[in-house]
Design a protein around this motif. Structure first.
Motif, PDB file in Angstrom:
ATOM      1  N   LEU A 276       3.839   4.057  -7.850  1.00 58.69           N
ATOM      2  CA  LEU A 276       3.825   3.329  -6.585  1.00 58.69           C
ATOM      3  C   LEU A 276       4.757   2.123  -6.671  1.00 58.69           C
ATOM      4  CD1 LEU A 276       0.003   3.366  -5.760  1.00 58.69           C
ATOM      5  CD2 LEU A 276       1.783   4.905  -4.934  1.00 58.69           C
TER       6      LEU A 276
ATOM      7  N   LEU B 206       5.289  -3.942  -2.778  1.00 58.34           N
ATOM      8  CA  LEU B 206       4.008  -4.196  -2.125  1.00 58.34           C
ATOM      9  C   LEU B 206       3.601  -5.664  -2.178  1.00 58.34           C
ATOM     10  CD1 LEU B 206       1.946  -1.057  -3.198  1.00 58.34           C
ATOM     11  CD2 LEU B 206       2.878  -1.590  -0.947  1.00 58.34           C
TER      12      LEU B 206
ATOM     13  N   ARG C 248       3.348  -3.726   2.617  1.00 56.40           N
ATOM     14  CA  ARG C 248       1.888  -3.653   2.517  1.00 56.40           C
ATOM     15  C   ARG C 248       1.277  -3.132   3.814  1.00 56.40           C
ATOM     16  NH1 ARG C 248       1.813  -8.915   0.261  1.00 56.40           N
ATOM     17  NH2 ARG C 248       0.724  -9.702   2.104  1.00 56.40           N
TER      18      ARG C 248
ATOM     19  N   PHE D  26       2.007   0.546   4.121  1.00 54.86           N
ATOM     20  CA  PHE D  26       1.131   1.283   3.211  1.00 54.86           C
ATOM     21  C   PHE D  26      -0.282   1.366   3.783  1.00 54.86           C
ATOM     22  CE2 PHE D  26      -1.471   2.001  -0.511  1.00 54.86           C
ATOM     23  CZ  PHE D  26      -0.690   2.787  -1.346  1.00 54.86           C
TER      24      PHE D  26
ATOM     25  N   GLY E 159       5.759   6.047  -1.686  1.00 53.58           N
ATOM     26  CA  GLY E 159       4.510   5.291  -1.660  1.00 53.58           C
ATOM     27  C   GLY E 159       3.832   5.331  -0.304  1.00 53.58           C
ATOM     28  N   VAL E 160       4.619   5.221   0.772  1.00 60.36           N
ATOM     29  CA  VAL E 160       4.049   5.287   2.118  1.00 60.36           C
ATOM     30  C   VAL E 160       3.471   6.673   2.385  1.00 60.36           C
ATOM     31  CG1 VAL E 160       4.610   5.193   4.581  1.00 60.36           C
ATOM     32  CG2 VAL E 160       5.501   3.443   3.037  1.00 60.36           C
TER      33      VAL E 160
ATOM     34  N   ALA F  32       0.264   7.079   0.497  1.00 63.75           N
ATOM     35  CA  ALA F  32      -0.862   6.410   1.153  1.00 63.75           C
ATOM     36  C   ALA F  32      -1.412   7.251   2.297  1.00 63.75           C
ATOM     37  CB  ALA F  32      -0.417   5.040   1.671  1.00 63.75           C
TER      38      ALA F  32
END
Length: 459
Positions: free
Chosen positions: A248, A253, A259, A262, A387-388, A391
């Motif tokens: 990640l 972040l 953030r 995410f 990472g997105v 999530a």
């Protein structure tokens, strides 16, 4: 970037066809199974395990995805793509042969591991097979294939279940997978240049274990397992913060915009994918429709998302990304609120509301992803993007398990009024999640479209 592989136009086209067929497999299987699950439950039993075939597929495909990408840097893209397709096909065959819910869940784990490699490896190899000018056209084609398979999947799943058997929702992918394997073996070159890299196996193992414990604990109402899973996830995050190549984007972040992207995808994914898992059950258990009706009720949501994502790609030239995300979450709040009053409504009412839910997802999810990408450095771009998406899928797995807890296995088994009231509780949970997501998105500063949406503060 290194020089492009030397291929004839026909060979490159056939290699790309093989890659696109692989993407079609993963996208189709993500949606086709939902319409078959009520029939699976009637055949195999295991009402208390209803959500696990969805959840474990999402979990394993989500957690394995960054591992496939990192491993391809070490051993090469082509051989890993072939391995991913083969693992997916083995999982599909095992799903079709399952004679208990336990075996089906285990087979879905295998299938999810293979699916986790198909999309990231395809996008990576397209980036290496095509120049920058050609790449956007091919990637838009891949996005279109994903959207079409999402639309066809529920209807195909319903038709196969009613005319043949739920097992054919898994067998149907086998000929496409064989075609993808043959095309890749014959025409796909090795595009990567293997190099030493540190793969965060420990972090991946902890994420998988922690997420699995949480999902299983929620399904079985074993709160000790939920607590152990939560502690394991915290340990995974702490380990990620210290690893030189984390799964990640831990550095990104620290900024508010990544953030929010995410968190918004985590919350939106939990609400949307959780509802998708149970709408076919509503169509069959509340309104008395068949498997085809269960598939048809998902189509408007997928159409809404696909169409709005296309609109969003055009709006970004004139409308700030933060504003698009806020509008999307506002639509989701209104529509999930309306769904709580429509649990006894006819199918066409729920279908219309589902279309609006899809539009809200199309606005919010894509705009947050684009905004996070715009504010990321080139070095962090891949990690932020994955990472997105990570999530969103993780939210889907957890949301599916939470909604199973709220609906209850007795309601899933009995149907009728009890199931409708269980769905109302699930919709209320989804409503709460998107309210939080809307509140987070409202903290983003709205900037001109030519600029990246900057954080409102540097906290």
């Amino acid at each position: 970037m290194n020089a492009l592989p030397t291929l004839s136009p026909q060979a490159r086209q056939l290699a790309t066809t093989g890659l696109i067929v692989g993407v079609f497999l993963a996208a189709l299987e993500a949606s086709v199974v939902a319409t078959a699950m009520p029939s699976v439950i009637r055949d195999l039993g295991g009402e208390t395990l209803y959500a696990l075939p969805f959840a474990v597929y999402l979990l394993t495909s989500t957690v394995s995805s960054p591992l496939w990408g990192r491993a391809s840097d070490v051993v090469g893209r082509r051989r890993l793509y072939l391995a991913a397709v083969l693992i997916f096909l083995i999982g599909s065959a095992l799903c079709g042969q399952s004679h208990s819910m336990g075996l089906l869940i285990a087979a879905r784990v295998v299938q999810g591991i293979g699916a986790g490699g198909l999309l990231p490896l395809t996008l990576t190899m397209v980036g290496e097979l095509y120049s920058l000018q050609e790449r956007s056209r091919v990637q838009s084609l891949i996005s279109g294939v994903w959207g079409v398979s999402g639309l066809v999947g529920p209807l195909l799943g319903g038709w196969l279940t009613e005319t043949l058997s739920w097992r054919w929702t898994f067998y149907a992918s086998l000929p496409f997978g064989v075609a993808a394997l043959l095309l890749a073996l014959r025409f796909l070159p090795e595009t990567g240049q293997p190099r030493p890299a540190r793969i965060d196996w420990a972090g991946a193992a902890l994420f998988t274990l922690g997420s699995g414990l949480v999902v299983w604990g929620l399904e079985q109402r074993q709160w000790l397992l939920v607590g152990l899973g939560a502690v394991t996830l915290v340990g995974a995050i702490l380990l990620e913060r210290r690893h030189p190549d984390p799964l990640l984007p831990m550095r990104a972040l620290r900024e508010r915009l990544p953030r929010v992207a995410f968190a918004g995808n985590l919350l939106g994914g939990a609400a949307y994918f959780g509802v998708i898992a149970y709408l076919p059950l509503y169509a069959q258990g509340v309104t008395g429709g068949g498997a085809t009706a269960g598939g048809a009720i998902l189509t408007p949501m997928l159409v809404g998302w696909t169409l709005t994502a296309i609109v969003t790609s055009r709006l970004v030239k004139t409308v700030p990304l933060a504003r698009i995300a806020q509008v999307g979450f506002a639509v989701l709040v209104v529509m999930f609120g309306a769904l709580t009053f429509a649990v006894h409504a006819p199918l066409w009412v729920t279908s219309a509301l589902g279309f609006a839910v899809g539009t809200g997802m199309g606005f919010s999810m894509l705009s947050l992803l684009l905004a996070a990408q715009e504010t990321s450095s080139r070095e962090e771009l891949g990690a932020v993007t994955s990472g997105v998406l990570f999530a969103r899928q993780m939210g889907g797995a957890l949301g599916t398990a939470l909604m199973a807890l709220l609906i209850g296995s007795a309601a899933i088994q009995s149907g009728g009024f009890e199931l409708a009231e269980g769905l109302r509780r699930a919709y209320l949970m989804a409503l709460g999640l998107v309210i939080v997501a809307l509140a987070l998105s409202l903290r983003l500063r709205v900037t001109r479209p030519a600029q990246a949406p900057a954080p409102a503060s540097n906290d």
